[in-house]
Enzyme design. Structure first.
Site, mmCIF file in Angstrom:
data_model
loop_
_atom_site.group_PDB
_atom_site.id
_atom_site.type_symbol
_atom_site.label_atom_id
_atom_site.label_comp_id
_atom_site.label_asym_id
_atom_site.label_seq_id
_atom_site.Cartn_x
_atom_site.Cartn_y
_atom_site.Cartn_z
ATOM 1 N N GLN A 13 20.624 64.550 30.029
ATOM 2 C CA GLN A 13 22.183 64.387 29.347
ATOM 3 C C GLN A 13 22.960 63.216 29.020
ATOM 4 O O GLN A 13 23.355 63.487 27.828
ATOM 5 C CB GLN A 13 22.992 64.544 31.429
ATOM 6 C CG GLN A 13 24.371 64.264 31.243
ATOM 7 C CD GLN A 13 25.219 63.496 32.132
ATOM 8 O OE1 GLN A 13 24.797 62.798 33.308
ATOM 9 N NE2 GLN A 13 26.712 63.625 32.239
ATOM 10 N N ILE A 36 9.336 65.683 28.507
ATOM 11 C CA ILE A 36 7.721 66.303 29.338
ATOM 12 C C ILE A 36 8.099 67.640 28.862
ATOM 13 O O ILE A 36 7.136 68.262 28.491
ATOM 14 C CB ILE A 36 7.829 66.107 30.597
ATOM 15 C CG1 ILE A 36 6.218 66.266 30.411
ATOM 16 C CG2 ILE A 36 8.702 66.443 30.752
ATOM 17 C CD1 ILE A 36 6.073 64.952 32.063
ATOM 18 N N TYR A 143 16.135 56.908 44.575
ATOM 19 C CA TYR A 143 16.438 56.635 43.121
ATOM 20 C C TYR A 143 16.645 55.031 43.429
ATOM 21 O O TYR A 143 16.487 54.392 42.465
ATOM 22 C CB TYR A 143 17.608 57.225 43.069
ATOM 23 C CG TYR A 143 18.716 56.900 42.178
ATOM 24 C CD1 TYR A 143 17.367 57.620 40.728
ATOM 25 C CD2 TYR A 143 19.722 56.657 41.648
ATOM 26 C CE1 TYR A 143 18.118 57.180 39.691
ATOM 27 C CE2 TYR A 143 19.880 56.939 40.436
ATOM 28 C CZ TYR A 143 19.576 56.933 39.359
ATOM 29 O OH TYR A 143 20.213 56.933 38.450
HETATM 30 P P1 NAD Z 1 18.243 63.116 32.541
HETATM 31 O O1 NAD Z 1 17.928 64.060 34.504
HETATM 32 O O2 NAD Z 1 19.688 64.196 32.265
HETATM 33 O O3 NAD Z 1 16.904 63.670 32.192
HETATM 34 C C1 NAD Z 1 16.058 63.383 32.254
HETATM 35 C C2 NAD Z 1 15.126 63.584 31.048
HETATM 36 O O4 NAD Z 1 13.735 62.985 31.549
HETATM 37 C C3 NAD Z 1 15.552 65.028 30.651
HETATM 38 O O5 NAD Z 1 14.904 65.597 29.721
HETATM 39 C C4 NAD Z 1 13.682 65.306 31.504
HETATM 40 O O6 NAD Z 1 12.770 66.895 30.974
HETATM 41 C C5 NAD Z 1 12.612 64.194 31.205
HETATM 42 N N1 NAD Z 1 11.555 63.879 31.749
HETATM 43 C C6 NAD Z 1 11.262 63.975 33.133
HETATM 44 N N2 NAD Z 1 9.482 63.528 33.462
HETATM 45 C C7 NAD Z 1 9.579 63.185 32.838
HETATM 46 C C8 NAD Z 1 8.266 62.337 32.462
HETATM 47 N N3 NAD Z 1 7.026 62.575 33.229
HETATM 48 N N4 NAD Z 1 8.257 61.956 30.213
HETATM 49 C C9 NAD Z 1 9.095 62.138 29.550
HETATM 50 N N5 NAD Z 1 9.936 63.228 30.227
HETATM 51 C C10 NAD Z 1 10.432 63.185 31.575
HETATM 52 O O7 NAD Z 1 18.409 61.705 33.248
HETATM 53 P P2 NAD Z 1 20.207 61.186 32.696
HETATM 54 O O8 NAD Z 1 21.705 62.020 32.743
HETATM 55 O O9 NAD Z 1 20.104 61.543 30.921
HETATM 56 O O10 NAD Z 1 19.650 59.351 32.835
HETATM 57 C C11 NAD Z 1 18.666 59.222 31.723
HETATM 58 C C12 NAD Z 1 18.403 57.799 32.539
HETATM 59 O O11 NAD Z 1 20.501 56.948 33.091
HETATM 60 C C13 NAD Z 1 17.674 57.422 34.030
HETATM 61 O O12 NAD Z 1 16.935 56.530 33.733
HETATM 62 C C14 NAD Z 1 19.072 57.861 35.295
HETATM 63 O O13 NAD Z 1 18.417 56.954 36.150
HETATM 64 C C15 NAD Z 1 20.044 56.554 34.509
HETATM 65 N N6 NAD Z 1 21.403 56.711 34.686
HETATM 66 C C16 NAD Z 1 21.888 57.768 34.582
HETATM 67 C C17 NAD Z 1 23.281 58.127 34.889
HETATM 68 C C18 NAD Z 1 23.879 59.119 34.896
HETATM 69 O O14 NAD Z 1 25.113 59.355 35.606
HETATM 70 N N7 NAD Z 1 23.751 60.362 33.928
HETATM 71 C C19 NAD Z 1 23.809 56.923 35.688
HETATM 72 C C20 NAD Z 1 23.555 56.134 35.808
HETATM 73 C C21 NAD Z 1 21.231 56.184 35.254
#
Ligand code: NAD
Length: 314
Positions: A13, A36, A143
């Site tokens: 996202q 990945i 988490y």
């Molecule tokens: P997401 O789940 O949408 O995307 C995570 C991405 O990581 C995916 O594309 C997935 O394919 C990839 N991934 C998973 N395992 C992997 C691996 N072993 N190697 C490489 N890639 C891998 O997450 P997001 O919402 O984009 O969040 C990104 C960061 O922001 C995270 O650390 C999350 O904890 C943090 N965060 C997000 C939110 C939110 O509301 N979206 C809020 C707080 C914190």
């Protein structure tokens, strides 16, 4: 020196939008997206892409050397809901990816690291209203535990090895270009898709649940402003700055959508995610981010609702 940037977890996202923004600023070929899984279609034409498992330090190093990378944005993670389903897998991904990148920075393979933390570092015993930067952090989700531990690792690598790692405790992020990936705040995105397609939504949180949220544009801007700040202005909160966007209850969001979507209805059937939401703050005090790097959110609820509905209706 001009930056060469590697994004790990770029297909998620936040990663999709951050990649686009960084490519506008630094140029397509200076921003290497990786994940990945295979790239999403809107990334396919705009710049380099590599398949990398973010827990595999050797694979990350090979790409760092190939492109002479200076900065890594580590976005690969399991979020709150999926982490509860597979706690050990979540711990493995969330911790080992961070340690791989921190060690590469310690070994001077890269100069700067961005790693997002989350409001999930807070727990049921944290003060809920206007939650301060420095307060009790005893999270009840795996988490949240991984994010607290991550913040401590970042601080340790900065203090002990001088690693320039920076972080923001994101609230729930609202966006329309891509759907969220398994978090407790996902309802605040899903609701728009269903409001437009079905004019009804079944919410998995109770109507009075108030959570801190932020529009994607603000979240990306906060990230880039923090990364661009001179090192002298980054204070003790570098492992996880509180940033505030806005806070609303599920009912307040429903009412705001009802004002713009005729006939929209919402029912509330709280599930297990209610427990995670109940352990998090209602609102966030971000005075340290304001003082250190002049943070200020731009999007209020009305502006977010207008932007989401406009973009999703096109
Ligand atoms: P997401 O789940 O949408 O995307 C995570 C991405 O990581 C995916 O594309 C997935 O394919 C990839 N991934 C998973 N395992 C992997 C691996 N072993 N190697 C490489 N890639 C891998 O997450 P997001 O919402 O984009 O969040 C990104 C960061 O922001 C995270 O650390 C999350 O904890 C943090 N965060 C997000 C939110 C939110 O509301 N979206 C809020 C707080 C914190």
């Amino acid at each position: 020196m001009s930056e060469k940037i590697l994004i790990l977890g770029a297909c998620g996202q936040i990663g999709q939008e951050l990649t686009q923004k960084l490519r506008i600023i630094y140029g397509n070929n200076n921003v290497i997206a990786s994940d990945i899984r295979e790239r999403t279609t809107n990334m396919s034409l705009s710049g380099p892409f590599e398949i990398i498992d973010a827990t595999d330090k050797a694979s990350i190093l090979a790409v760092i050397e190939k492109y002479r990378i200076t900065q890594v944005y580590l976005l690969a993670a399991m979020l709150s809901v999926t982490s509860e389903q597979q706690p050990l897998k979540a711990w493995d991904l969330n911790m080992n990816s961070l340690l791989a990148v921190l060690n590469l920075a310690k070994e001077k393979q890269i100069q700067q690291v961005y790693w997002p933390s989350s409001i999930a570092v807070f727990g049921p015993t944290t003060p809920k209203k206007n939650t301060p930067q420095d307060t009790l952090m005893a999270p009840s989700t795996i988490y949240g535990i991984s994010k607290v531990a991550g913040e401590f690792w970042c601080n340790y690598y900065h203090e002990k090895y001088g690693v320039d790692v920076r972080s923001i405790r994101y609230p729930g992020i609202v966006s329309w270009k891509s759907k969220p990936g398994g978090g407790t705040t996902d309802y605040a995105v899903d609701i728009y898709f269903e409001a437009i397609q079905k004019k009804s939504y079944q919410c998995f949180l109770s109507k009075n649940t108030r959570l801190p949220m932020m529009y994607m544009d603000d979240a990306i801007r906060a990230t880039l402003e923090l990364m661009d700040s001179p090192i002298e202005s980054i204070g003790k909160s570098r492992p996880g700055y509180n940033v505030s966007g806005l806070s609303f209850t599920a009912q307040e969001l429903v009412d705001a959508i009802k004002d713009k979507v005729d006939g929209f209805t919402c029912n509330f059937f709280p599930d297990i995610r209610q427990k995670y939401a109940d352990s998090w703050p209602d609102s966030i005090d971000d005075s340290f981010a304001k003082e250190d790097w002049s943070w200020k959110a731009k999007y209020d609820l009305n502006r977010i609702v207008d932007s989401m509905l406009d973009n999703l209706s096109d």
